[in-house]
Design a protein around this motif. Sequence first.
Motif, PDB file in Angstrom:
ATOM      1  N   GLU A  26       0.960  -1.139   0.013  1.00 43.97           N
ATOM      2  CA  GLU A  26       0.073  -0.180   0.060  1.00 43.97           C
ATOM      3  C   GLU A  26       0.908   1.281  -0.079  1.00 43.97           C
ATOM      4  OE1 GLU A  26      -3.100   0.895   3.035  1.00 43.97           O
ATOM      5  OE2 GLU A  26      -4.187  -0.457   1.775  1.00 43.97           O
ATOM      6  N   GLY A  27       0.868   2.271  -1.038  1.00 41.22           N
ATOM      7  CA  GLY A  27       1.456   3.341  -0.915  1.00 41.22           C
ATOM      8  C   GLY A  27       2.586   3.263  -1.869  1.00 41.22           C
ATOM      9  N   SER A  28       2.804   2.135  -2.551  1.00 38.55           N
ATOM     10  CA  SER A  28       4.191   1.857  -3.204  1.00 38.55           C
ATOM     11  C   SER A  28       3.699   2.016  -4.682  1.00 38.55           C
ATOM     12  CB  SER A  28       4.719   0.509  -2.880  1.00 38.55           C
ATOM     13  OG  SER A  28       3.830  -0.701  -3.399  1.00 38.55           O
ATOM     14  N   GLU A  29       4.647   1.972  -5.688  1.00 38.27           N
ATOM     15  CA  GLU A  29       4.316   1.724  -6.933  1.00 38.27           C
ATOM     16  C   GLU A  29       3.777   0.404  -7.432  1.00 38.27           C
ATOM     17  OE1 GLU A  29       7.354   3.710  -9.337  1.00 38.27           O
ATOM     18  OE2 GLU A  29       7.438   5.348  -7.978  1.00 38.27           O
ATOM     19  N   ARG A  30       3.754  -0.684  -6.646  1.00 41.35           N
ATOM     20  CA  ARG A  30       3.598  -1.897  -7.324  1.00 41.35           C
ATOM     21  C   ARG A  30       1.846  -2.005  -7.200  1.00 41.35           C
ATOM     22  NH1 ARG A  30       5.783  -6.621  -7.693  1.00 41.35           N
ATOM     23  NH2 ARG A  30       4.928  -8.381  -7.130  1.00 41.35           N
ATOM     24  N   SER A  31       1.506  -2.535  -8.335  1.00 43.79           N
ATOM     25  CA  SER A  31       0.269  -2.441  -8.874  1.00 43.79           C
ATOM     26  C   SER A  31      -0.390  -4.249  -8.629  1.00 43.79           C
ATOM     27  CB  SER A  31      -0.067  -2.170 -10.344  1.00 43.79           C
ATOM     28  OG  SER A  31       0.569  -3.186 -11.142  1.00 43.79           O
ATOM     29  N   LEU A  32      -1.761  -4.266  -8.601  1.00 44.75           N
ATOM     30  CA  LEU A  32      -2.367  -5.383  -8.586  1.00 44.75           C
ATOM     31  C   LEU A  32      -1.780  -6.238  -9.751  1.00 44.75           C
ATOM     32  CD1 LEU A  32      -4.448  -7.303  -7.366  1.00 44.75           C
ATOM     33  CD2 LEU A  32      -5.990  -6.427  -8.792  1.00 44.75           C
ATOM     34  N   ALA A  33      -1.674  -5.781 -10.990  1.00 44.17           N
ATOM     35  CA  ALA A  33      -0.844  -6.439 -12.017  1.00 44.17           C
ATOM     36  C   ALA A  33       0.292  -6.989 -12.079  1.00 44.17           C
ATOM     37  CB  ALA A  33      -1.248  -5.634 -13.663  1.00 44.17           C
ATOM     38  N   ASP A  34       1.222  -6.097 -11.436  1.00 45.09           N
ATOM     39  CA  ASP A  34       2.677  -6.667 -11.072  1.00 45.09           C
ATOM     40  C   ASP A  34       2.520  -7.979 -10.043  1.00 45.09           C
ATOM     41  OD1 ASP A  34       3.662  -4.454 -12.350  1.00 45.09           O
ATOM     42  OD2 ASP A  34       3.717  -3.234 -10.515  1.00 45.09           O
ATOM     43  N   ASP A  35       1.527  -7.772  -9.183  1.00 42.71           N
ATOM     44  CA  ASP A  35       1.769  -9.082  -8.257  1.00 42.71           C
ATOM     45  C   ASP A  35       1.062 -10.271  -8.759  1.00 42.71           C
ATOM     46  OD1 ASP A  35       2.871  -9.356  -5.307  1.00 42.71           O
ATOM     47  OD2 ASP A  35       0.946 -10.076  -5.008  1.00 42.71           O
ATOM     48  N   VAL A  36      -0.019  -9.836  -9.705  1.00 43.61           N
ATOM     49  CA  VAL A  36      -0.645 -11.119 -10.274  1.00 43.61           C
ATOM     50  C   VAL A  36       0.558 -11.670 -11.223  1.00 43.61           C
ATOM     51  CG1 VAL A  36      -2.127 -11.518 -12.162  1.00 43.61           C
ATOM     52  CG2 VAL A  36      -3.210 -10.249  -9.983  1.00 43.61           C
ATOM     53  N   ALA A  37       0.909 -10.993 -11.949  1.00 45.86           N
ATOM     54  CA  ALA A  37       2.035 -11.505 -12.705  1.00 45.86           C
ATOM     55  C   ALA A  37       2.981 -12.314 -12.282  1.00 45.86           C
ATOM     56  CB  ALA A  37       2.878 -10.238 -13.831  1.00 45.86           C
ATOM     57  N   ASP A  38       3.819 -11.898 -11.101  1.00 44.86           N
ATOM     58  CA  ASP A  38       4.625 -12.423 -10.271  1.00 44.86           C
ATOM     59  C   ASP A  38       4.148 -13.725  -9.414  1.00 44.86           C
ATOM     60  OD1 ASP A  38       6.661 -10.627 -10.693  1.00 44.86           O
ATOM     61  OD2 ASP A  38       6.453  -9.669  -8.862  1.00 44.86           O
TER      62      ASP A  38
END
Length: 153
Positions: A26-38
């Motif tokens: 939360e509050g970082s540049e990491r997106s839901l799409a980034d985490d889904v891909a990882d």
Amino acid sequence: MQPITEPTRERDIEAVASLRLVAFFEGSERSLADDVADLRKLLAGDRFETALIVRVGGVPAGTCLLVRSEREPAHDLTPWLAGLAVAPEHQRRGIGTALARAIEAHAASADVSELYVYTWQARDFYATLGWVAVEEFEQDGAPMLLMSRRSRL
């Protein structure tokens, strides 16, 4: 309802990523799409690395990973218990303990002799489970603790 711990499946990835975003990014540049891909990459891997999920009444309530390397490692160690997160409405019901123990068991079945985790806020939780403090340090201006747990092979 009895919690059920099992491997994360494709249908769980978005719910797991959402839980992880709230807990860690939360509050970082990491997106839901980034985490889904990882998470998809992890699930497509060699099965040493794993993502587990706990369901309560069929609903994802918590998640935890076993990974070879941390996202921003300050130490050259492997493997890691990472990303243990429990939805707020399911906390303090043993779900975090069940997830940590399941990751420990998975690691032991792969002949891992020692696991590592980075934490600060959950250091007492991990200590209760037998994890020991290895090194206190600072990461991104905040206190951090490296902890380890020997496997019971």
